[in-house]
Design a protein around this motif. Structure first.
Motif, short mmCIF file in Angstrom:
data_model
loop_
_atom_site.label_atom_id
_atom_site.label_comp_id
_atom_site.label_asym_id
_atom_site.label_seq_id
_atom_site.Cartn_x
_atom_site.Cartn_y
_atom_site.Cartn_z
N PRO A 104 6.59 11.16 15.83
CA PRO A 104 5.97 10.75 14.56
C PRO A 104 4.49 10.42 14.78
CG PRO A 104 8.05 9.59 14.90
CD PRO A 104 7.71 10.27 16.20
N ILE A 105 3.64 10.88 13.88
CA ILE A 105 2.19 10.81 14.10
C ILE A 105 1.62 9.39 13.95
CG2 ILE A 105 1.48 11.48 11.76
CD1 ILE A 105 -0.50 13.48 13.34
N VAL A 106 2.36 8.50 13.28
CA VAL A 106 1.96 7.09 13.27
C VAL A 106 3.07 6.27 13.92
CG1 VAL A 106 1.32 5.08 11.89
CG2 VAL A 106 0.69 7.36 11.11
N ARG A 160 -7.41 14.92 13.14
CA ARG A 160 -7.79 15.62 14.38
C ARG A 160 -6.56 16.01 15.22
NH1 ARG A 160 -11.91 12.03 17.65
NH2 ARG A 160 -11.48 13.67 19.17
N GLY A 161 -5.36 15.74 14.68
CA GLY A 161 -4.15 16.11 15.42
C GLY A 161 -3.81 15.11 16.51
N ILE A 162 -4.19 13.86 16.28
CA ILE A 162 -3.97 12.79 17.26
C ILE A 162 -2.94 11.81 16.70
CG2 ILE A 162 -5.09 10.86 18.46
CD1 ILE A 162 -7.75 12.50 18.20
N VAL A 163 -1.97 11.43 17.52
CA VAL A 163 -0.99 10.40 17.14
C VAL A 163 -1.69 9.04 17.24
CG1 VAL A 163 1.17 9.29 17.84
CG2 VAL A 163 0.96 11.78 17.98
N VAL A 164 -1.40 8.11 16.33
CA VAL A 164 -2.02 6.79 16.36
C VAL A 164 -0.95 5.70 16.45
CG1 VAL A 164 -4.09 7.47 15.08
CG2 VAL A 164 -2.09 6.67 13.80
N VAL A 165 -1.26 4.61 17.17
CA VAL A 165 -0.30 3.50 17.28
C VAL A 165 -0.98 2.17 16.95
CG1 VAL A 165 1.36 4.62 18.83
CG2 VAL A 165 -0.58 3.45 19.83
N PRO A 166 -1.44 1.98 15.70
CA PRO A 166 -2.09 0.72 15.35
C PRO A 166 -1.11 -0.45 15.45
CG PRO A 166 -1.55 1.96 13.37
CD PRO A 166 -1.26 2.87 14.54
N LYS A 167 -1.62 -1.60 15.90
CA LYS A 167 -0.79 -2.80 15.99
C LYS A 167 -1.18 -3.77 14.89
CE LYS A 167 -0.70 -7.36 17.16
NZ LYS A 167 -1.69 -8.40 16.75
N SER A 168 -0.20 -4.40 14.27
CA SER A 168 -0.49 -5.53 13.41
C SER A 168 0.70 -6.46 13.35
CB SER A 168 -0.86 -5.07 12.00
OG SER A 168 -1.10 -6.21 11.20
N PHE A 169 0.41 -7.75 13.21
CA PHE A 169 1.45 -8.75 12.96
C PHE A 169 1.46 -9.14 11.48
CE2 PHE A 169 1.59 -10.86 17.48
CZ PHE A 169 2.44 -9.87 17.91
N THR A 170 0.59 -8.52 10.69
CA THR A 170 0.42 -8.90 9.28
C THR A 170 1.16 -7.87 8.42
OG1 THR A 170 -1.81 -9.52 9.95
CG2 THR A 170 -1.34 -9.53 7.58
N LYS A 171 2.09 -8.36 7.59
CA LYS A 171 2.94 -7.43 6.84
C LYS A 171 2.12 -6.44 6.02
CE LYS A 171 7.09 -7.53 3.94
NZ LYS A 171 6.78 -7.18 2.55
#
Ligand SMILES: NC(=O)c1ccc[n+]([C@@H]2O[C@H](COP(=O)([O-])OP(=O)(O)OC[C@H]3O[C@@H](n4cnc5c(N)ncnc54)[C@H](OP(=O)(O)O)[C@@H]3O)[C@@H](O)[C@H]2O)c1
Length: 299
Positions: free
Chosen positions: A11-13, A243-254
């Motif tokens: 999955p891309i995100v 750009r065809g890049i998978v991203v893994v942003p982190k957040s603790f905020t709903k």
């Protein structure tokens, strides 16, 4: 979804889960919110000390019937003190016990450096560690294996001897560290680039970089965000995924967890992609400074 070189899909995100500090239950809560918000890809690591809570969240959502294990793509990572071939399978087994899972979708070598118990450079060859990584696939403990923080030469050398090819290289990519060369190289080698710290200097978590944070205030980026009724963070994540890049942003905020996956109802134009690209200052938020003098330091 992006196709990996072994036929599986990623999955891309994904939801990042690293935090310097967390309250008890915070990882579990974030992952539960994430799964409800639609994340099917979760990024953890043995060194984040959160695999137990991440696993509880995953298993809670499976028990509640919100998702099945097959719906999810779970990544964890081998820490630098377990690079000896004989240590890799036991290290993943420990992670799986904490996660309370039978397998991970992706197991990564976290850094191309190895350390002994005194924190000194152990200099273990990547080919040796990789033999242990390959065993995790043979034993069904990991569906896919990959690397993180590898530079092009290190990836190249590994590809030359690997029986099972790495499917991804996870490294820092964001609008102030665009990494075109390494991204293109990964793609050429059929290795999917995964962006960690994808928000880079847009994130409020990085006040130490005051003076380099024009990206937080520049009106051009604000105009792009306003045009699509999105935030600067969403524009940054869209720029990477386009750009065809998978991203893994982190957040603790709903609300931000929900915001960061809500990026598929708009497309940046070529002109707008160039504007986001123009913020590149080759600034590394995660320089791995502790490994600077190690033989295999990648940057
Ligand atoms: N392989 C590696 O060596 C490596 C290295 C670093 C990171 N990673 C992985 O990549 C993940 C992401 O990287 P990261 O955590 O360093 O950085 P990041 O995802 O770029 O930024 C996270 C920070 O940005 C804030 N944030 C999240 N969404 C936001 C939004 N929409 N607007 C404004 N601020 C927002 C978060 O705050 P709140 O939590 O307060 O919302 C958090 O402090 C990690 O969690 C980890 O899973 C891997």
């Amino acid at each position: 979804m992006l196709k990996l070189n072994n036929g599986f899909e990623i999955p891309i995100v994904g939801l990042g889960t690293y935090a310097r500090k967390a309250e008890p239950g915070q990882y579990r809560q974030a992952v539960e919110w994430g799964i409800v918000a639609g994340y099917r890809h979760i990024d953890t690591a043995s060194c984040y000390n959160n695999e137990k809570e991440v696993g509880e969240a995953i298993n809670n959502k499976i028990k509640q019937g919100i998702v099945t294990r097959e719906d999810l793509f779970i990544t964890t990572k081998l820490w630098n003190d377990r690079h000896a071939e004989k240590d890799v399978v036991p290290a993943l087994k420990e992670s799986l016990t904490k996660l309370n899972l039978n397998y991970v979708d992706l197991y990564l070598i976290h850094w191309p450096v190895s350390v002994n118990e005194n924190g000194e450079d152990e200099g273990i060859e990547h080919a040796e560690t990789w033999r242990g990584m390959e065993k995790t696939v043979e034993l069904g403990l990991a569906r896919s294996i990959g690397v993180s923080n590898f530079n092009a030469q290190q990836l190249d050398r590994l590809m030359a001897t690997a029986t099972i090819k790495p499917v991804v290289n996870q490294f820092e990519i964001n609008p102030t560290l665009t990494e075109h060369e390494l991204v293109n190289y990964c793609k050429k080698m059929s290795v999917v680039p995964v962006a960690y710290t994808p928000l880079g200097l847009i994130s409020e978590a990085r006040p130490e970089f005051i003076g380099k944070d024009i990206i937080k205030t520049d009106p051009k980026l604000g105009q792009i965000a306003d045009k699509y009724r999105k935030s600067r963070a969403q524009v940054a994540l869209r720029y990477l995924t386009q750009r065809g890049i998978v991203v893994v942003p982190k957040s603790f905020t709903k609300s931000r967890i929900e915001e960061n996956i809500n990026i598929f109802d708009f497309d940046l134009t070529e002109e707008e992609m160039k504007i986001v690209d123009s913020y590149n200052i080759n600034h590394r938020c995660v320089p791995g400074a502790a490994f600077k003098n190690f033989k295999n330091y990648p940057f």
